[in-house]
Design a protein around this motif. Structure first.
Motif, PDB file in Angstrom:
ATOM      1  N   ASN A 129      14.232   0.475 -10.377  1.00 45.58           N
ATOM      2  CA  ASN A 129      14.313   0.099  -8.967  1.00 45.58           C
ATOM      3  C   ASN A 129      14.038  -1.394  -8.804  1.00 45.58           C
ATOM      4  O   ASN A 129      13.082  -1.788  -8.135  1.00 45.58           O
ATOM      5  N   PRO A 130      14.859  -2.247  -9.404  1.00 45.94           N
ATOM      6  CA  PRO A 130      14.520  -3.673  -9.462  1.00 45.94           C
ATOM      7  C   PRO A 130      14.442  -4.375  -8.114  1.00 45.94           C
ATOM      8  O   PRO A 130      13.671  -5.323  -7.959  1.00 45.94           O
ATOM      9  N   ASP A 131      15.189  -3.917  -7.125  1.00 44.59           N
ATOM     10  CA  ASP A 131      15.209  -4.631  -5.841  1.00 44.59           C
ATOM     11  C   ASP A 131      13.967  -4.383  -4.987  1.00 44.59           C
ATOM     12  O   ASP A 131      13.640  -5.200  -4.120  1.00 44.59           O
ATOM     13  N   HIS A 132      13.289  -3.264  -5.205  1.00 44.79           N
ATOM     14  CA  HIS A 132      12.164  -2.918  -4.322  1.00 44.79           C
ATOM     15  C   HIS A 132      10.903  -2.524  -5.082  1.00 44.79           C
ATOM     16  O   HIS A 132       9.942  -2.049  -4.482  1.00 44.79           O
ATOM     17  N   TYR A 133      10.869  -2.731  -6.380  1.00 41.99           N
ATOM     18  CA  TYR A 133       9.730  -2.306  -7.191  1.00 41.99           C
ATOM     19  C   TYR A 133       8.555  -3.274  -7.059  1.00 41.99           C
ATOM     20  O   TYR A 133       8.737  -4.479  -6.877  1.00 41.99           O
ATOM     21  N   GLY A 134       7.353  -2.749  -7.160  1.00 50.84           N
ATOM     22  CA  GLY A 134       6.176  -3.603  -7.169  1.00 50.84           C
ATOM     23  C   GLY A 134       4.896  -2.807  -7.153  1.00 50.84           C
ATOM     24  O   GLY A 134       4.897  -1.587  -6.924  1.00 50.84           O
ATOM     25  N   PRO A 135       3.766  -3.456  -7.385  1.00 49.87           N
ATOM     26  CA  PRO A 135       2.484  -2.751  -7.475  1.00 49.87           C
ATOM     27  C   PRO A 135       1.855  -2.392  -6.134  1.00 49.87           C
ATOM     28  O   PRO A 135       0.943  -1.570  -6.076  1.00 49.87           O
ATOM     29  N   GLN A 136       2.338  -2.995  -5.032  1.00 51.47           N
ATOM     30  CA  GLN A 136       1.613  -2.865  -3.772  1.00 51.47           C
ATOM     31  C   GLN A 136       1.848  -1.545  -3.050  1.00 51.47           C
ATOM     32  O   GLN A 136       0.974  -1.045  -2.357  1.00 51.47           O
ATOM     33  N   SER A 137       3.043  -1.000  -3.145  1.00 45.77           N
ATOM     34  CA  SER A 137       3.442   0.192  -2.379  1.00 45.77           C
ATOM     35  C   SER A 137       3.288  -0.036  -0.882  1.00 45.77           C
ATOM     36  O   SER A 137       2.620   0.716  -0.168  1.00 45.77           O
ATOM     37  N   ASN A 138       3.936  -1.090  -0.390  1.00 45.75           N
ATOM     38  CA  ASN A 138       4.001  -1.318   1.049  1.00 45.75           C
ATOM     39  C   ASN A 138       5.048  -0.399   1.669  1.00 45.75           C
ATOM     40  O   ASN A 138       5.781   0.302   0.971  1.00 45.75           O
ATOM     41  N   HIS A 148       3.492   5.767 -20.819  1.00 45.33           N
ATOM     42  CA  HIS A 148       2.177   6.322 -20.523  1.00 45.33           C
ATOM     43  C   HIS A 148       2.270   7.600 -19.680  1.00 45.33           C
ATOM     44  O   HIS A 148       1.333   7.976 -18.984  1.00 45.33           O
ATOM     45  N   GLY A 149       3.406   8.279 -19.760  1.00 46.48           N
ATOM     46  CA  GLY A 149       3.557   9.563 -19.096  1.00 46.48           C
ATOM     47  C   GLY A 149       3.730   9.505 -17.600  1.00 46.48           C
ATOM     48  O   GLY A 149       3.480  10.490 -16.910  1.00 46.48           O
ATOM     49  N   LEU A 150       4.184   8.364 -17.075  1.00 46.66           N
ATOM     50  CA  LEU A 150       4.339   8.187 -15.630  1.00 46.66           C
ATOM     51  C   LEU A 150       5.756   7.710 -15.282  1.00 46.66           C
ATOM     52  O   LEU A 150       5.939   6.650 -14.669  1.00 46.66           O
ATOM     53  N   PRO A 151       6.783   8.485 -15.624  1.00 47.98           N
ATOM     54  CA  PRO A 151       8.152   8.042 -15.361  1.00 47.98           C
ATOM     55  C   PRO A 151       8.490   7.796 -13.900  1.00 47.98           C
ATOM     56  O   PRO A 151       9.364   6.970 -13.621  1.00 47.98           O
ATOM     57  N   PRO A 152       7.836   8.449 -12.904  1.00 54.14           N
ATOM     58  CA  PRO A 152       8.173   8.101 -11.515  1.00 54.14           C
ATOM     59  C   PRO A 152       7.815   6.657 -11.151  1.00 54.14           C
ATOM     60  O   PRO A 152       8.256   6.164 -10.109  1.00 54.14           O
ATOM     61  N   HIS A 153       7.029   5.987 -11.990  1.00 53.65           N
ATOM     62  CA  HIS A 153       6.628   4.611 -11.729  1.00 53.65           C
ATOM     63  C   HIS A 153       7.369   3.620 -12.627  1.00 53.65           C
ATOM     64  O   HIS A 153       6.920   2.476 -12.787  1.00 53.65           O
ATOM     65  N   CYS A 154       8.501   4.047 -13.163  1.00 55.99           N
ATOM     66  CA  CYS A 154       9.299   3.214 -14.072  1.00 55.99           C
ATOM     67  C   CYS A 154       9.512   1.804 -13.504  1.00 55.99           C
ATOM     68  O   CYS A 154       9.888   1.635 -12.339  1.00 55.99           O
ATOM     69  N   GLU A 155       9.299   0.817 -14.346  1.00 50.27           N
ATOM     70  CA  GLU A 155       9.424  -0.581 -13.923  1.00 50.27           C
ATOM     71  C   GLU A 155      10.868  -1.068 -13.846  1.00 50.27           C
ATOM     72  O   GLU A 155      11.132  -2.127 -13.266  1.00 50.27           O
ATOM     73  N   ASN A 156      11.798  -0.329 -14.429  1.00 48.68           N
ATOM     74  CA  ASN A 156      13.149  -0.855 -14.608  1.00 48.68           C
ATOM     75  C   ASN A 156      14.231  -0.158 -13.787  1.00 48.68           C
ATOM     76  O   ASN A 156      15.373  -0.622 -13.785  1.00 48.68           O
ATOM     77  N   GLY A 195       4.771   9.078   3.807  1.00 49.31           N
ATOM     78  CA  GLY A 195       5.443   7.789   3.742  1.00 49.31           C
ATOM     79  C   GLY A 195       4.863   6.707   4.621  1.00 49.31           C
ATOM     80  O   GLY A 195       5.438   5.627   4.742  1.00 49.31           O
ATOM     81  N   SER A 196       3.710   6.980   5.255  1.00 51.85           N
ATOM     82  CA  SER A 196       3.124   5.979   6.148  1.00 51.85           C
ATOM     83  C   SER A 196       1.611   6.155   6.170  1.00 51.85           C
ATOM     84  O   SER A 196       1.101   7.217   5.792  1.00 51.85           O
ATOM     85  N   PRO A 197       0.862   5.161   6.640  1.00 50.71           N
ATOM     86  CA  PRO A 197      -0.595   5.280   6.730  1.00 50.71           C
ATOM     87  C   PRO A 197      -1.018   6.125   7.929  1.00 50.71           C
ATOM     88  O   PRO A 197      -0.262   6.287   8.887  1.00 50.71           O
ATOM     89  N   TYR A 198      -2.238   6.648   7.856  1.00 47.64           N
ATOM     90  CA  TYR A 198      -2.811   7.435   8.944  1.00 47.64           C
ATOM     91  C   TYR A 198      -4.228   6.940   9.201  1.00 47.64           C
ATOM     92  O   TYR A 198      -5.055   6.893   8.288  1.00 47.64           O
ATOM     93  N   ASP A 199      -4.520   6.605  10.458  1.00 44.15           N
ATOM     94  CA  ASP A 199      -5.795   5.955  10.737  1.00 44.15           C
ATOM     95  C   ASP A 199      -6.957   6.927  10.875  1.00 44.15           C
ATOM     96  O   ASP A 199      -8.109   6.515  10.979  1.00 44.15           O
TER      97      ASP A 199
END
Length: 385
Positions: free
Chosen positions: A107-116, A97-105, A308-312
């Protein structure tokens, strides 16, 4: 082999590292002919993005194919290639879908939908911490490239390394910021930051039909370079109230597009440094706020500077009240790279005019310090293994 190995903040060494080997059928081994230091590398070098064990840095590199796995049939030994900085498989949901930086395969050790902060990350990047795949980077004599049948692009011998090296990251990143703005022609585009990515965004804005391009940066030598190579108007926040100046230049409306090409490590005052320490917020989001102030109502703010971090104190009130559209993230290099190669080959853009220093890889420690400190009017460093 020799490589630029990060050990701890402000400690990068030119030293022996393990030779890369074919590990998967879709791997290739590349002998690096040129590599570069990216502003994003400074996030690791300065300790903003944590890396607790030694790692070879670098995600902007190109070179010669030395060996391929059995699954790589489109490349062969001796091919000269440039390599996109995201590591992507080419077959998963996001790659297709044109989004290679979000490849599912990748970064198996740290990949996920949350982006913590410490897990749920996106796809892997070369030489960019364990959180982004733990792949060794390209500031080295040799590098292993996974999914080599999808990422690397062959380069004609008629083009020098310097003409095409920035296809790895900064040109597609600058291009992304303007492509996301969906210019129709004639718009006023303000680009905050005249470092390498900002300079590439300026070039991209002209190609995509901007009517006016304005560069903002606190360093006069960068603004001088922007005027010289990109023929843009410039503003220095030390000399003028940038937001008011942009209003004055646009009939009081604000710019159609304001690009954040700076990210979290924008120039800050002493009090701003203290505030970030007290709040445990590395860096600052001040440039996003400036973009939101300077953009017109209904305008667009593309964000390609790294955070790389949140800002309040994120200015959500401006986002809502002005009806601003924000688009942000890593550049989908694989999606753009073939079009961008054609722009270079057909003479519509020149990339190597931003290079200020070319140095041997053996001087990597000196190069990082010079780039970080902006010494000797340093804008972009190319390293030769």
């Amino acid at each position: 082999m020799k490589a630029a190995v990060f050990h701890k903040p402000n400690d990068i060494r030119y030293e022996h590292a393990e030779d890369p080997k074919i590990e998967e059928s879709r791997d290739a081994i590349i002998r690096v002919t040129s590599t570069a230091i990216c502003g994003s590398d400074l996030h690791i070098y300065d300790g903003v993005f944590p890396q607790l064990r030694p790692m070879t840095l670098g995600h902007e590199f190109m070179g010669i194919i030395e060996e391929t796995g059995k699954g790589v049939t489109n490349l062969k030994k001796g091919d000269r290639v440039v390599v996109p900085f995201p590591i992507a498989c080419g077959h998963c949901h996001f790659c297709t879908h044109g989004l290679p930086p979000h490849c599912e395969n990748s970064n198996p050790d740290h990949y996920g939908p949350q982006s913590n902060l410490l897990n749920g990350k996106g796809g892997a990047l070369f030489g960019y911490t364990d959180l982004y795949g733990a792949y060794q980077g390209g500031q080295a004599e040799y590098v292993r490239v996974p999914f080599a049948d999808y990422g690397p692009r062959k380069i004609d011998d008629s083009l020098t390394d310097e003409q095409v090296l920035f296809l790895t990251d900064i040109f597609p990143t600058g291009w992304s910021s303007i492509d996301w703005a969906n210019l129709q022609g004639g718009e006023t585009v303000v680009i905050f930051g005249s470092g390498p990515v900002g300079l590439m965004a300026q070039k991209s804005a002209w190609i995509k039909g901007a009517g006016r391009v304005i560069a903002v940066d606190p360093l006069n030598y960068r603004l001088d370079l922007a005027r010289r190579v990109n023929k843009v108007e410039t503003l220095n926040p030390h000399d003028v109230d940038v937001v008011q100046a942009i209003y004055d230049m646009t009939g009081g409306f604000g710019a159609d597009v304001c690009v954040d090409a700076v990210g979290a490590e924008a120039e800050r005052s002493f009090l701003e440094h203290v505030k970030s320490i007290i709040k445990l917020q590395p860096g600052t989001d001040k440039v996003i706020d400036l973009c939101m102030q300077a953009v017109k109502r209904g305008g667009i703010v593309p964000v390609v500077g790294a955070y790389g971090s949140p800002y309040d104190n994120f200015p959500v009130h401006r986002l809502f009240d002005k009806g601003i559209t924000i688009r942000a993230g890593q550049a989908p290099v694989h999606t753009y790279i073939d079009e961008l190669i054609s722009h270079i080959k057909e003479g519509r853009v020149v990339l190597d005019d931003i290079i200020t220093h070319t140095m041997p890889l053996s001087q990597v420690d000196q190069a990082y310090k010079m780039f970080r400190d902006k010494a000797d009017d340093c804008t972009k460093v190319v390293l030769k293994p």
